[in-house]
Design a protein around this motif. Structure first.
Motif, mmCIF file in Angstrom:
data_model
loop_
_atom_site.group_PDB
_atom_site.id
_atom_site.type_symbol
_atom_site.label_atom_id
_atom_site.label_comp_id
_atom_site.label_asym_id
_atom_site.label_seq_id
_atom_site.Cartn_x
_atom_site.Cartn_y
_atom_site.Cartn_z
ATOM 1 N N ARG A 104 0.853 -1.190 0.000
ATOM 2 C CA ARG A 104 0.000 0.000 0.000
ATOM 3 C C ARG A 104 0.887 1.237 0.000
ATOM 4 O O ARG A 104 1.714 1.419 0.888
ATOM 5 C CB ARG A 104 -0.921 -0.015 1.229
ATOM 6 N N TYR A 105 0.673 2.114 -0.997
ATOM 7 C CA TYR A 105 1.502 3.321 -1.132
ATOM 8 C C TYR A 105 0.842 4.555 -0.524
ATOM 9 O O TYR A 105 1.518 5.511 -0.172
ATOM 10 C CB TYR A 105 1.856 3.571 -2.613
ATOM 11 N N ASP A 106 -0.486 4.574 -0.471
ATOM 12 C CA ASP A 106 -1.226 5.705 0.119
ATOM 13 C C ASP A 106 -2.276 5.161 1.088
ATOM 14 O O ASP A 106 -2.822 4.076 0.867
ATOM 15 C CB ASP A 106 -2.028 6.489 -0.937
ATOM 16 N N GLY A 107 -2.593 5.977 2.093
ATOM 17 C CA GLY A 107 -3.731 5.666 2.962
ATOM 18 C C GLY A 107 -3.439 4.529 3.927
ATOM 19 O O GLY A 107 -2.288 4.096 4.072
ATOM 20 N N VAL A 108 -4.489 4.054 4.578
ATOM 21 C CA VAL A 108 -4.323 2.975 5.555
ATOM 22 C C VAL A 108 -5.165 1.766 5.150
ATOM 23 O O VAL A 108 -6.158 1.895 4.439
ATOM 24 C CB VAL A 108 -4.747 3.424 6.977
ATOM 25 N N SER A 109 -4.742 0.609 5.635
ATOM 26 C CA SER A 109 -5.400 -0.652 5.270
ATOM 27 C C SER A 109 -6.752 -0.778 5.947
ATOM 28 O O SER A 109 -6.926 -0.390 7.101
ATOM 29 C CB SER A 109 -4.531 -1.832 5.683
ATOM 30 N N ALA B 62 -3.990 2.714 -5.255
ATOM 31 C CA ALA B 62 -3.315 3.103 -4.006
ATOM 32 C C ALA B 62 -2.250 2.097 -3.592
ATOM 33 O O ALA B 62 -1.599 2.262 -2.563
ATOM 34 C CB ALA B 62 -4.353 3.251 -2.895
ATOM 35 N N GLY B 63 -2.072 1.052 -4.402
ATOM 36 C CA GLY B 63 -1.076 0.037 -4.076
ATOM 37 C C GLY B 63 -0.997 -0.996 -5.188
ATOM 38 O O GLY B 63 -1.599 -0.826 -6.251
ATOM 39 N N GLY B 64 -0.244 -2.062 -4.945
ATOM 40 C CA GLY B 64 -0.158 -3.154 -5.912
ATOM 41 C C GLY B 64 0.700 -2.831 -7.118
ATOM 42 O O GLY B 64 1.624 -2.018 -7.036
ATOM 43 N N PHE B 65 0.377 -3.460 -8.241
ATOM 44 C CA PHE B 65 1.229 -3.411 -9.440
ATOM 45 C C PHE B 65 0.535 -2.833 -10.681
ATOM 46 O O PHE B 65 1.193 -2.655 -11.703
ATOM 47 C CB PHE B 65 1.685 -4.830 -9.813
ATOM 48 N N PHE B 66 -0.808 -2.598 -10.615
ATOM 49 C CA PHE B 66 -1.543 -2.468 -11.877
ATOM 50 C C PHE B 66 -2.387 -1.207 -12.051
ATOM 51 O O PHE B 66 -3.054 -0.769 -11.113
ATOM 52 C CB PHE B 66 -2.490 -3.667 -12.042
ATOM 53 N N PHE B 67 -2.391 -0.674 -13.286
ATOM 54 C CA PHE B 67 -3.420 0.247 -13.770
ATOM 55 C C PHE B 67 -4.374 -0.563 -14.657
ATOM 56 O O PHE B 67 -3.932 -1.367 -15.474
ATOM 57 C CB PHE B 67 -2.818 1.365 -14.631
ATOM 58 N N TRP B 68 -5.649 -0.312 -14.482
ATOM 59 C CA TRP B 68 -6.664 -0.952 -15.319
ATOM 60 C C TRP B 68 -7.316 0.161 -16.108
ATOM 61 O O TRP B 68 -7.647 1.211 -15.545
ATOM 62 C CB TRP B 68 -7.672 -1.660 -14.428
ATOM 63 N N MET B 69 -7.459 -0.006 -17.404
ATOM 64 C CA MET B 69 -7.895 1.089 -18.265
ATOM 65 C C MET B 69 -9.016 0.647 -19.187
ATOM 66 O O MET B 69 -9.027 -0.488 -19.659
ATOM 67 C CB MET B 69 -6.702 1.558 -19.108
ATOM 68 N N ARG B 70 -9.938 1.583 -19.426
ATOM 69 C CA ARG B 70 -10.972 1.332 -20.432
ATOM 70 C C ARG B 70 -10.822 2.375 -21.531
ATOM 71 O O ARG B 70 -10.668 3.573 -21.254
ATOM 72 C CB ARG B 70 -12.355 1.413 -19.781
ATOM 73 N N LEU B 71 -10.818 1.928 -22.762
ATOM 74 C CA LEU B 71 -10.738 2.820 -23.922
ATOM 75 C C LEU B 71 -12.012 2.597 -24.725
ATOM 76 O O LEU B 71 -12.067 1.711 -25.589
ATOM 77 C CB LEU B 71 -9.508 2.480 -24.775
ATOM 78 N N PRO B 72 -13.055 3.384 -24.444
ATOM 79 C CA PRO B 72 -14.362 3.119 -25.067
ATOM 80 C C PRO B 72 -14.237 3.069 -26.596
ATOM 81 O O PRO B 72 -13.598 3.938 -27.212
ATOM 82 C CB PRO B 72 -15.223 4.296 -24.608
ATOM 83 N N GLY B 73 -14.817 2.039 -27.170
ATOM 84 C CA GLY B 73 -14.822 1.913 -28.627
ATOM 85 C C GLY B 73 -13.570 1.287 -29.209
ATOM 86 O O GLY B 73 -13.500 1.040 -30.416
ATOM 87 N N VAL B 74 -12.561 1.013 -28.378
ATOM 88 C CA VAL B 74 -11.316 0.427 -28.884
ATOM 89 C C VAL B 74 -11.319 -1.078 -28.639
ATOM 90 O O VAL B 74 -11.645 -1.532 -27.543
ATOM 91 C CB VAL B 74 -10.097 1.071 -28.179
ATOM 92 N N ASP B 75 -10.971 -1.869 -29.670
ATOM 93 C CA ASP B 75 -10.753 -3.294 -29.464
ATOM 94 C C ASP B 75 -9.295 -3.457 -29.049
ATOM 95 O O ASP B 75 -8.383 -3.266 -29.851
ATOM 96 C CB ASP B 75 -11.046 -4.057 -30.760
ATOM 97 N N THR B 76 -9.085 -3.812 -27.773
ATOM 98 C CA THR B 76 -7.703 -3.811 -27.269
ATOM 99 C C THR B 76 -6.849 -4.929 -27.852
ATOM 100 O O THR B 76 -5.634 -4.897 -27.726
ATOM 101 C CB THR B 76 -7.656 -3.852 -25.723
ATOM 102 N N LYS B 77 -7.487 -5.929 -28.477
ATOM 103 C CA LYS B 77 -6.686 -6.950 -29.161
ATOM 104 C C LYS B 77 -6.028 -6.325 -30.390
ATOM 105 O O LYS B 77 -4.852 -6.560 -30.671
ATOM 106 C CB LYS B 77 -7.572 -8.131 -29.577
#
Lengths: 402, 402
Positions: free
Chosen positions: B219-224, B330-345
């Protein structure tokens, strides 16, 4: 506060789990002064502690690689070492895609079951056989068909009839499980003609063979017979070997060799089981081998265990009654004994009173039997305990008859 | 010479095995110069190589114990350390019979499935979730019921309706799988009120909860928020944590805490799976902790990864188009992103051409979906690559639209 009622949540396999009978017996043997011929553990007195510690240098030298996730297939340098080192036994240097490093042979067995066995399918096992294998197989929902053994191992001549009867009774036999050298518990080695006959039968009947060989390197007399794997040109033999008996079981590093199609599927199952075998453990084992310590250690353990084997044989000859039936094993860890007319469960209680422990026969029989048999392990007891243990066992036999 | 025709030998699970789609994609990213936001590996640049090497002294000091078979339950000193160290998160010092050391959390998940799930049973998973979990669960024959997530994690408010519909459709839900902190892939943390609501619902409906927490210490910010386990007085929460992200995944050492009745059955399954987790690996991890290095290392990795997290956030803010939807985790390893209308494959192929890699959304959805989503991992890329990677990603998005 009410606790969860687990019975309504468990899987069918979990509902039928039984604690290992051997574990229950072993608890009784923890008394001070007990001489244990029970557990099949290597002798910690000869673990190559200094040499294994030397191998830890790979952590400083290649730490960033060794501390990271590794390939599910195994640590590449270890696979390369094993391919070279095992070539004489395998008949050739096997290819990387034929080998999978596992977390002990036990995991290899579980993976093989997972890719071949549906719940309700059957496995053909030796009578007697290694109880840990039966436990793994039961956990995968397997049933058993058994084949008797004698001093030359599995009675391959009986197999066609056994397979026919099993098929008629609705068994779908998915593979044949054979511990080929110095079998646990019988100590017997499958003879060369029987290996050939077993492979021929497997071809004829389209059977898969699992050649389990944890004791193959622990031969004290004579020369090794060719592995079944080395004679197979159809990919129907899966071979397993392990560092547990020739280095250290606490490493949990073993390997399987088989048809690439089968290995590929075992790799995909293993991805789900544990992603990969501990890279730290694999790297230490590799470096230990790479430093030449495995080759240096093998003659030492052969001498160490053959002296114990001879000690147990001599003690049994001197002290046990004439009706005790056993062979002197040419390798491995075990004497297997039959005491006609004796219930070895009752004998066990007398023996523990006298201060000596063994494992009772029925643990080794998948579908029952072996009441008058016992397994006696010579690897773990100290040399001076071998004769005293035999004396106590003889006394326990007398106690039972009086 | 004819080879074995494997299809007629395989188990149902093995017949349906599919290579992991992520693994296939990752192969494309091995090109030189590629900036990888794909694989979720820790950064080997900060592995505590010297400190871990220091811990190898336990091999010389306790070699005879560490090289032998160990208890299936785990190396006792490690279990004691973890009970003390985790007490603030667990709400109390858990008892030895509540803890099982596993060969990575992956094995814990597999063991849990084996004791709860019959083939055809269902598991309730988050949409999106960790693909490795789906792989393990599929290997045990599980089906899936899914629950959507938002910035506060699992939509617990939707669960009653989802469970009712699932039951009507014949699903037998055996447990709920939640990655509670900085979820893989969404980065979201299940909020305190939702944790409470989830536990209440579990009590009401007699559900088992699997609280998977590999990232809780990062955790990089805040409290658990308090763990769900710490609020449970019925034994219905099974909690898993691991050394993979806070020390080294190559150790393959993790632990599970749960009701003794459940743990006992997992131990019996594990006996069949691998007898015990590598004692060598467990002892090294224990000694590393015992020397105080874990406590010393945690602040270092928190700083290291929070700088990377900030770098990725700043680079995305500067370079990505406004339609990109994401939260800063606020922690962990990941950003999760949505790109409306984009086929991410399709975007993936453009991105790999531009020299940046990520994981496409559908890999994280058990029953389909996520075509316009992607996961971007900041732990593995080097700091100077974060901005350049964002520039390349922005270019790939433009390529796709032109």
């Amino acid at each position: 506060m009410s606790r969860v009622a687990w019975d309504s949540h468990l899987s069918d396999v979990a509902k039928n789990l039984r604690p290992s009978p051997i574990r229950e017996l072993l608890k009784l043997t923890k008394k001070p002064g007990m001489i244990s011929f029970a557990g099949g553990n290597p002798d910690p007195a000869i673990f190559p502690v200094a040499e294994f510690s030397e191998a830890t240098r790979i952590l400083s030298e290649r730490g960033r690689e060794v501390l990271q996730y590794g390939p599910t297939e195994g640590f590449e340098p270890l696979k390369q070492f094993l391919s070279r080192w095992m070539a004489p036994r395998m008949g050739r240097a096997t290819a990387p895609e034929e080998m999978l490093i596992t977390s002990g042979s036990q995991q290899g067995m579980d993976l093989l079951c997972s890719v071949l066995v549906n719940p309700g399918d059957s496995i053909l096992v030796e009578d007697p056989t290694y109880p840990g294998a039966l436990h793994t197989m039961r956990n995968r929902g397997a049933r058993f068909v058994t084949v008797p053994c004698d001093a030359e191992g599995m009675r391959v001549d009986l197999l066609p009839g056994i397979l026919d009867r099993a098929a008629a009774e609705g068994h779908r036999v998915k593979f044949v499980y054979a511990i080929v050298n110095f079998q646990n518990p019988s100590g017997a080695t499958l003879s060369a003609p029987r290996r050939k006959a077993l492979l021929e039968l497997a071809k004829e009947r389209d059977l898969i063979l699992f050649e389990d060989d944890p004791y193959g390197h622990l031969r004290y007399d004579g020369v090794s017979d060719p592995t079944i794997f080395s004679q197979d040109d159809e990919g129907r033999v899966v071979y397993a070997c392990s560092f547990s008996k020739i280095l250290a079981p606490g490493s949990r590093v073993a390997w399987m060799v088989g048809d690439p199609e089968l290995i590929r599927r075992m790799v995909m199952m293993k991805q789900g089981n544990d992603l990969c075998t501990s890279v730290v453990a694999q790297a230490l084992v590799y470096e230990y081998c790479n430093l030449g310590h495995l080759e240096g250690f093998l003659p030492k353990i052969l001498k160490h265990y053959s002296v114990k084997r001879d000690g147990m044989a001599e003690a049994f000859r001197k002290h046990l009654p004439a009706e005790a039936e056993y062979h002197i094993p040419a390798g491995g860890f075990f004497f297997w004994m039959r005491l006609p007319g004796v219930d070895t469960k009752e004998l066990f209680l007398k023996a523990v009173d006298r201060g000596v422990a063994f494992v009772t026969g029925p643990s080794f029989f998948a579908n029952g039997g072996g009441e008058d048999c016992l397994r006696l392990c010579f690897s773990f007891a100290q040399p001076e305990e071998l004769e005293e243990g035999a004396v106590r066992l003889a006394e326990a036999i007398r106690d039972l008859k009086s």
